[in-house]
Design an enzyme around this catalytic site. Structure first.
Site, PDB file in Angstrom:
ATOM      1  N   GLY C 164       0.888  -1.163  -0.135  1.00  0.00           N
ATOM      2  CA  GLY C 164       0.108   0.049  -0.048  1.00  0.00           C
ATOM      3  C   GLY C 164       0.918   1.165   0.031  1.00  0.00           C
ATOM      4  N   HIS C 208       1.248  -0.970 -15.801  1.00  0.00           N
ATOM      5  CA  HIS C 208       0.931  -2.339 -15.193  1.00  0.00           C
ATOM      6  C   HIS C 208       0.375  -3.276 -16.326  1.00  0.00           C
ATOM      7  CE1 HIS C 208      -0.467  -4.909 -11.688  1.00  0.00           C
ATOM      8  NE2 HIS C 208      -1.024  -5.203 -12.633  1.00  0.00           N
ATOM      9  N   ARG C 292      -5.241 -16.391  -7.976  1.00  0.00           N
ATOM     10  CA  ARG C 292      -6.564 -16.327  -7.956  1.00  0.00           C
ATOM     11  C   ARG C 292      -7.318 -15.845  -9.238  1.00  0.00           C
ATOM     12  NH1 ARG C 292      -4.605 -11.307  -5.714  1.00  0.00           N
ATOM     13  NH2 ARG C 292      -5.296  -9.882  -6.892  1.00  0.00           N
TER      14      ARG C 292
END
Lengths: 449, 156, 449, 156
Positions: C164, C208, C292
């Site tokens: 974070g 990204h 995931r």
């Protein structure tokens, strides 16, 4: 490109056109009757004009008020949607005369193709297979017998002015012909004020296959493959899909070429649909050309990835088609369910206020609707309140998605045709593949006995 | 309709309510207000919320509560029967058919609504006095849009 | 194939899994906290079990109660969604030990790949480019200086235990390094109880880019091309798209191969995401593997036509992948907007009851949400209430569709991030093409000053 | 939960309401009914609508209003703190821990809820008499599901 378009329609198709305009950066004008003042198509348009009271003839079909609305709002073009003024040659003509683009074919094309006997004669001349039948109307038994014998029984007697199944009689053998001619003439006279009838070969289990076409102003015509609309109830389409499980690639190519030829032969422009009857032996026959965008156009959009409404607008604005036939590919499978406000298993509409309206979502699900919670289903208009479209990699996945989306779709306050669609999708014959236009009527008859 | 005009119509509704209409139904953001008074005479009130959104349309000089006579419930509304452009006079040079305060006869021409180059004369449906002209000349109007308020109790 | 699956999650992803199960004919068990008893994921499941009070740690993350629910309902498998127990190696291990299939990778894979330094070392050994940096932690200024000079300034000092953005310092020149190391260590010690830091090359405007992969139990690995997740706000993804405007076909192929190699090298199975940093010169660096399904998986589903959740379930049930890399095609363009319940331009969540919830629809629009009118946004959970996905033939059409759908999406009773998405879509830099992960923070800074 | 059980719980709620609970909140189809009586003793009532839908679960023999003592507002509810399977006895051959009508002491084992092969003993939170056993033995129970009603005013 147009700066502002008036949408001469209501309901989901009006909203569909507004969406296309927004994506193209074109401003929109909605028209509405007084009872539709709070409809979604009004809410989402940039401007809106009330054109009359509830009855469609006094509002959405009211040509002077619709055109005045176009004039006072200064639009460049009018999109007619389907129904109402969409196939009104006079309306298209007046639009042309006052310099407002009618987004659709020319008034001459509408006039030519809406006369089914003219269109049939034209296509026959061009070598496109049409339904075998009499050349024009039948005047006595003797004449009828000659034709019926040539066609071979069973034949069908149809009223020239007919529609919705009225004035139609199936004749299985020679001895029944006289009575069929007489009763059909009588029924047609009573129903339409014109008793003329003609004879066609009767196909017991035909399939309704139609090809979506698009033509620009420069002679380019492409088709977007077929839609299978064989799931009908009393001649009304209920569920449509693309591709058709009844076609293989060879037949698809052949029918597609015939559709393009039909459209090219009349120098058509903008979007149109060529309807064929396909018999059990894989032979196809031209039935008619629909000179509008159709209710079921989304299944074609799903499998081709092309936004047909935006294409209609671009073509009407004089743009050239940016692709050729070889660029149009069929990918995956799409099924559309027309959700009507009606009592299940009956044809009676179910007007009222919608007290709950929960839309299905997730992968492969598209809903086209102008209904909303607290929306009102009016008795004045078509009872279709939503189109649920399911897309998948193959027919199996498309069926599974539509099926689960039907379970998610929660509508309260009115009855809908959702249970009817569940029955169709749960039927093993439908799941297996091609069915005929009589499938649904048989299913419902079985149920009611 | 422009926001300011809408605001004024809401003021009107408030007044109509205050002055004993037989029935009044206002629905907005899920809240519905319905007022009824059976003893009063029938009045033709606008049935639908005016929803014309022409950006070009300037706010109509709708009535202000201060200028209103007390017995508003008695007034008749003359609405446009068609879509078109509202003109108060037969030509740019001519004087208006009527002014506020004028006494008119049933059948008398009040204005023109032009649609598709046709001039449609709109007539008074009853004798009375023009209380208010609700739309400015040369403004586009939609079906059902109120044009005049007439007090039928005042006649020549 | 499984007969019954428990979904150990809530919200849109729980509903997403239920939809996939319905399409596969698998029964579903929802779990829920007491405040979620009326949620859509509970309503649409076949069975449901309350597993605890509102706080996630006592309900959705409560392993004994989740597993007891699986036992008493007799499920074959558990789908963890994302978040909660999705990347909990212990949970996956217990599932394995009691014979319930965890729909995801093995517990060993989760354990290996969740340790970022281990994963980084593993990939580096395999020749996959990783971010240039120190080998492990830095203990003093001298050691740091050697590495920083080798990397070249600017460098970034990061806390090993960080997350974070905390414990991070960008160092532009040599003289700043000591202070950066000290303050970063101090901050990390205070925040995480561990003051270890390491050094990496700092990329000023990185992108990204992540690749979706899927591996079956038979060694087959395919990727589904990339997602561009550069639109982030304070390291949180806000909007994702596929394909990335920053990649050409050659780079796409190269990165896809690297992603498949990374996955193959650990004998991974089921769905995973390989995240890369892409610099301005088109060089890419492995960052991590997410073990995931991800929030942004729908954009990949839209452009490849493949239902990733159904694939996860099929692979977990031991089915072989029915396609190879050459069968996976990119068609069109998809953009996803995460709609959060929050005050616009701020990070503060906006819990409350939703009093109006009108979904957008029409062509190319998909909404994944478990929210509904009268639904409640609880302060206990993630603030994302819906994902709006727009698909089009190209980026232009996808942007236009998302943009008009944002205008259609009406939510009342809470504040949402819809205005933020409008700002992004209206921004000329975003419209033009590739932007960096700092785009959005810069946009918001400009606004607030 | 089966419909018949749900119906019975609704009956219970009605009774609880009648007999002076400190707080009761019923929400159904947008209508929320909240009843509160501050003077009464605190009672642990089920907070959420029981929503367990295991098809295998047979309807629990929930209390019928006819068999209830008048002062229902005084009862304590013992709810399941975990998800698992409810057992009234420690083994199939053993006799149940408690029967309806038994007097129990605070801390006395009332039942077992088995979860992941672990037997979790559920104890009485107060002295009192078992008024009703709400779940049948071997039935799955979810978090917060009411298991027993205890009358704390009756003690040994």
């Amino acid at each position: 490109m147009f700066k502002k378009i008036l949408i001469a329609n209501r309901g989901e198709i009006a909203l569909r056109v507004i969406r296309a305009c927004r994506e193209l950066g074109i401003r929109t004008v909605a028209i509405h009757s007084d009872v539709d003042a709070k409809s979604l198509h009004v809410r989402y348009a940039d401007e809106h004009v009330c054109v009359g009271p509830a009855e469609g003839g006094l509002s959405y079909r009211n040509i002077p008020n619709v055109l005045s609305s176009a004039e006072i709002t200064g639009v460049d073009a009018i999109h007619p949607g389907y129904g109402f003024l969409a196939e009104n040659a006079h309306f298209a003509e007046v639009c042309e005369s006052i310099g407002i683009t009618f987004i659709g074919p020319s008034s001459e094309h509408i006039a030519l193709l809406s006369d089914k006997s003219k269109a049939r004669a034209h296509m026959k001349k061009r070598g496109i297979p049409v339904l075998p039948g009499s050349e024009g109307e039948i005047h006595d038994l003797k004449e009828g017998l000659v034709i019926a014998k040539r066609l071979g029984f069973p034949v069908i007697v149809k009223a020239s002015a007919g529609g919705g199944g009225r004035g139609m009689r199936v004749v299985w053998e020679e001895s029944e012909l006289l009575q069929a001619l007489e009763s059909s003439q009588l029924e047609a006279q009573n129903a339409f004020g014109h008793g003329g009838v003609y004879i066609e070969r009767f196909f017991e289990d035909p399939r309704h296959i139609e090809f979506q076409v698009l033509a620009d102003h420069y002679g380019h015509v492409v088709h977007f493959h077929e839609r299978d609309c064989s799931i009908q109830r009393r001649y009304q389409k209920v569920l449509e899909e693309s591709p058709s499980p009844a076609l293989d690639d060879a037949l698809r190519r052949k029918m597609g070429q015939a559709a393009v030829e039909a459209i090219k032969s009349v120098k058509y422009r903008n979007a149109g649909t060529v309807e064929f009857l396909l018999d059990q032996k894989g032979r196809f026959y031209f039935m008619e050309v629909n000179t509008r965008i159709q209710v079921e156009h989304p299944v074609t959009e799903m499998v081709t990835g092309i936004d047909l409404i935006k294409e209609q607008i671009r073509v009407a604005a004089g743009q050239e088609l940016p692709y050729r036939q070889k660029d149009i590919h069929l990918t995956g499978h799409a099924i559309e369910c027309r959700i009507n406000a009606e009592c299940p298993d009956k044809l009676t509409p179910s007007p009222g206020t919608v007290t709950k309206f929960h839309l299905p979502g997730g992968p492969g699900i598209r809903v086209d609707t102008a209904m909303d919670i607290n929306g009102v289903v009016h008795p004045y208009y078509d009872s279709m309140i939503a189109k649920l479209i399911g897309y998948g990699r193959d027919r199996q996945e498309a069926m599974a998605r539509v099926r689960r989306a039907l379970d998610e779709f929660e509508i309260e306050g009115i009855k809908t045709s959702i249970p009817l669609h569940r029955r169709i999708l749960d039927n093993p014959d439908f799941q297996k593949g091609p069915v005929s236009t009589r499938f649904l009527d048989r299913l419902l008859t079985l149920h009611s006995t | 309709m422009a926001d300011s005009s809408r605001k004024e119509i809401e003021d009107l509704v408030e007044l109509l309510n205050r002055y004993h209409l037989t029935e009044l139904e206002v629905e907005k953001k899920g809240v519905r207000v319905r007022v009824r008074r059976d003893a009063a005479p029938a009045v033709s009130a606008p049935v639908a919320e005016p929803s014309f959104t022409l950006e070009a349309a300037s706010p109509s000089p709708l009535l202000h509560s201060s200028g209103l006579p007390a017995d508003l419930g008695q007034f008749l509304t003359v609405s446009s029967p068609i879509v078109g452009t509202f003109y108060r006079a037969s030509s740019p040079d001519a004087s208006p058919y009527v002014e506020e305060g004028d006494i008119v006869k049933k059948g008398q021409v009040l204005c023109i609504v032009e649609a598709m180059k046709l001039m449609n004369e709109i007539e008074a449906e009853a004798d009375g006095r023009i209380v208010k002209i609700l739309v400015e000349s040369t403004t586009p109007v939609e079906f059902g849009q109120p044009l005049f308020l007439i007090d039928p109790q005042v006649s020549a």
